[in-house]
Design an enzyme around this catalytic site. Structure first.
Site, mmCIF file in Angstrom:
data_model
loop_
_atom_site.group_PDB
_atom_site.id
_atom_site.type_symbol
_atom_site.label_atom_id
_atom_site.label_comp_id
_atom_site.label_asym_id
_atom_site.label_seq_id
_atom_site.Cartn_x
_atom_site.Cartn_y
_atom_site.Cartn_z
ATOM 1 N N ARG A 16 58.983 -2.425 -22.775
ATOM 2 C CA ARG A 16 60.285 -2.618 -22.130
ATOM 3 C C ARG A 16 60.178 -3.287 -20.764
ATOM 4 O O ARG A 16 61.190 -3.733 -20.210
ATOM 5 C CB ARG A 16 61.014 -1.282 -22.018
ATOM 6 N N GLN A 81 41.109 2.952 -25.116
ATOM 7 C CA GLN A 81 41.865 3.500 -26.236
ATOM 8 C C GLN A 81 42.411 2.326 -27.036
ATOM 9 O O GLN A 81 43.409 1.710 -26.668
ATOM 10 C CB GLN A 81 43.028 4.381 -25.749
ATOM 11 N N THR A 87 49.050 10.355 -26.930
ATOM 12 C CA THR A 87 48.444 10.929 -25.726
ATOM 13 C C THR A 87 47.208 11.761 -26.037
ATOM 14 O O THR A 87 46.229 11.748 -25.280
ATOM 15 C CB THR A 87 49.473 11.778 -24.977
ATOM 16 N N GLY A 145 59.818 16.037 -24.052
ATOM 17 C CA GLY A 145 59.371 17.216 -24.774
ATOM 18 C C GLY A 145 59.969 18.472 -24.161
ATOM 19 O O GLY A 145 60.075 18.589 -22.937
ATOM 20 N N ASN A 233 59.380 2.834 -17.293
ATOM 21 C CA ASN A 233 59.277 2.132 -18.569
ATOM 22 C C ASN A 233 60.008 0.802 -18.581
ATOM 23 O O ASN A 233 59.921 0.067 -19.562
ATOM 24 C CB ASN A 233 59.833 3.002 -19.701
ATOM 25 N N TYR A 401 40.825 -28.477 13.332
ATOM 26 C CA TYR A 401 40.018 -28.622 12.119
ATOM 27 C C TYR A 401 39.616 -30.082 11.963
ATOM 28 O O TYR A 401 40.459 -30.987 11.970
ATOM 29 C CB TYR A 401 40.847 -28.164 10.916
ATOM 30 N N GLY A 437 53.565 -35.275 28.660
ATOM 31 C CA GLY A 437 54.152 -35.268 27.329
ATOM 32 C C GLY A 437 53.692 -36.444 26.497
ATOM 33 O O GLY A 437 53.492 -37.559 26.989
#
Length: 473
Positions: A16, A81, A87, A145, A233, A401, A437
């Site tokens: 999902r 797994q 589970t 559950g 989820n 640089y 400048g």
């Protein structure tokens, strides 16, 4: 806690989420969800953690191996797994890596806000060889559950929603998905699991009934905090949990005296230490390790990462203060009373002294500015050491640089650098000198001198601009 081992289940695909990224690597408060779980475990003194991976296993394991982030204070192993058969099947893969002389905590990698205090209570409930489960009562327990108790209130079983009867579905107390199991019993119970159920999976929750049958005490540790046991989820659930977490962080800061313009528009993705009378406007994001001294004000929509900002400093809106790793000296430092922004950028290694001004669209990288120095407009200071009271003109840059190496620019006290100058490093501007400048400076300048390095202006009188003709169109 002696004799404590941990299994973290992190094998799920997270369909999902609709993402190629493994679910447990999706970020909450700037860190992968599973990392939050491991951080909670780190406070327990666990001796070993086994992370069960499956979908996207290589990516998950790479993200958590030593060197991939903050060091972990426990041994971390991985178990695969494949395929994912529930589970119980996940913990079966981890079991061979676990000692049998302690307590095993079984956690979920997609429940990121579980607290160390709750895990400590869960482990303590099983310290004498009992089985402990974490439960929560929900107004709408659909999908969870159910905790089945007998007439005396003792836990007898956990029945998954799809297998529950109508009477069992009416139970509001649910399994929060975490348990503490005596290591000596775990492998035997796992070997007795079956998949004769509505989902055809091996449920870890079935070991509760096995424990009861074996005469092992089963204890419920109950929490009332739905946020800390909330799983993720979907992107919507992740966003909701993010906002709940951020609101809690905002409330803690406000209780300590920080003034947040709107706690609903605040994000902390690391640690934030604040002195008295700190003010933070809307839309600000704090990452890494940040400290704000007394009276600091942070304007709207700033991003502050790995920085130490001293008392009285002001970070004006839309500024980006992005330090590097604090332990490697890359943190940005902003001195007392300094002003930064709006629309300024401070990069790793930027160190501003007291009363320094960094204005709009000025970038500072790996540079130190002494007290009272100012770069107010459209400028770049990279790899520079800037003295006190320097005025650095609009549009000026340090050319640090050369295509291979970085070089340093040193600007003495009281130097004035005009607009649109290029200081080609390595170069030193003596104290009190002035750069006219538009100059490109390639050689050191003496103290107190005026340096001019630009072409002489030529004016051509009676010059006419080209005119576009009809044919030229």
């Amino acid at each position: 806690m002696a004799g404590l081992d941990v299994v973290v289940m992190a094998a799920g695909k997270g369909t999902r989420m609709k993402s190629r990224l493994p679910k447990v690597l999706h970020r909450l408060a700037g860190r992968p969800m599973v990392r939050h779980v491991l951080d909670a475990v780190a406070a327990l003194g666990a001796r070993r953690v086994v992370l069960v991976t499956g979908h996207g296993a290589e990516a998950v394991e790479a993200a958590l191996r030593p060197g991939a982030g903050q060091a972990l204070p426990f041994a971390l192993d991985f178990a695969r797994q494949e395929p994912q058969l529930g589970t119980g099947h996940a913990v079966q893969q981890a079991a061979p890596l676990l000692p049998e002389d302690g307590t095993v905590l079984v956690l979920n990698g997609d429940v990121p806000l579980i607290t160390a205090a709750t895990l400590r209570a869960l482990a303590a409930a099983a310290a004498d060889g009992a089985l402990a489960v974490l439960t929560i009562a929900l107004d709408d327990p659909s999908g969870y559950g159910r905790i089945v108790r007998d007439a005396r209130g003792a836990v007898r079983a956990i029945v998954e929603h799809k297998d529950a009867s109508a009477a069992e579905r009416a139970i509001r107390e649910t399994n929060a998905g975490m348990m503490a199991v005596p290591g000596a019993r775990l492998r035997g119970w796992l070997a007795r699991l079956h998949n004769r159920n509505a989902q055809g999976e091996y449920y870890l929750t079935d070991i509760v009934a096995l424990a009861v049958a074996d005469g092992v005490p089963v204890r419920a540790v109950t929490t009332e905090d739905a946020v800390e046991v909330a799983g993720v989820n979907s992107p919507a659930q992740l966003a909701a949990l993010e906002r709940a977490f951020q609101r809690r962080q905002a409330e803690r800061l406000m209780e300590a005296g920080v003034r947040l313009a709107d706690p609903a528009r605040f994000d902390l993705r690391g640690t934030l230490q604040c002195g008295a009378d700190v003010e933070i406007d809307v839309g600000c994001v704090f990452e890494g390790e940040v400290s704000l001294g007394e009276g600091v004000r942070i304007g709207a929509h700033c991003v502050i990462a790995d920085a130490r900002i001293a008392a009285g400093a002001v970070i004006h809106p839309f500024s980006h203060v992005a330090g590097g790793a604090v332990d490697k000296g890359g943190a940005v430092e902003v001195g007392e009373g300094a002003l930064v922004g709006p629309f300024a950028r401070l990069r790793p290694g930027a160190r501003l002294g007291a009363q320094v001004h960094i204005g709009n669209f000025v970038e500072v990288k790996n540079s130190t500015l002494a007290e009272g120095a100012k770069a107010n407009h459209l400028a770049y200071l990279g790899d520079a050491t800037v003295g006190a009271r320097v005025n650095y003109g609009a549009g000026s840059i340090t050319a640090n640089y050369d295509g291979v190496h970085k070089h340093r620019t040193v600007i003495g006290d009281d130097v004035q650098v005009g607009s649109n100058c290029v200081l080609v490093a390595p170069v030193t501007l003596g104290a009190g000198s002035t750069v006219a400048g538009g100059s490109t400076i390639t050689k050191d300048t003496p103290a107190g001198a005026l340096a001019v390095a630009r072409g002489r202006q030529v004016s051509i009188e009676h010059w006419k601009r080209p005119v576009r003709t009809a044919q030229g169109r």
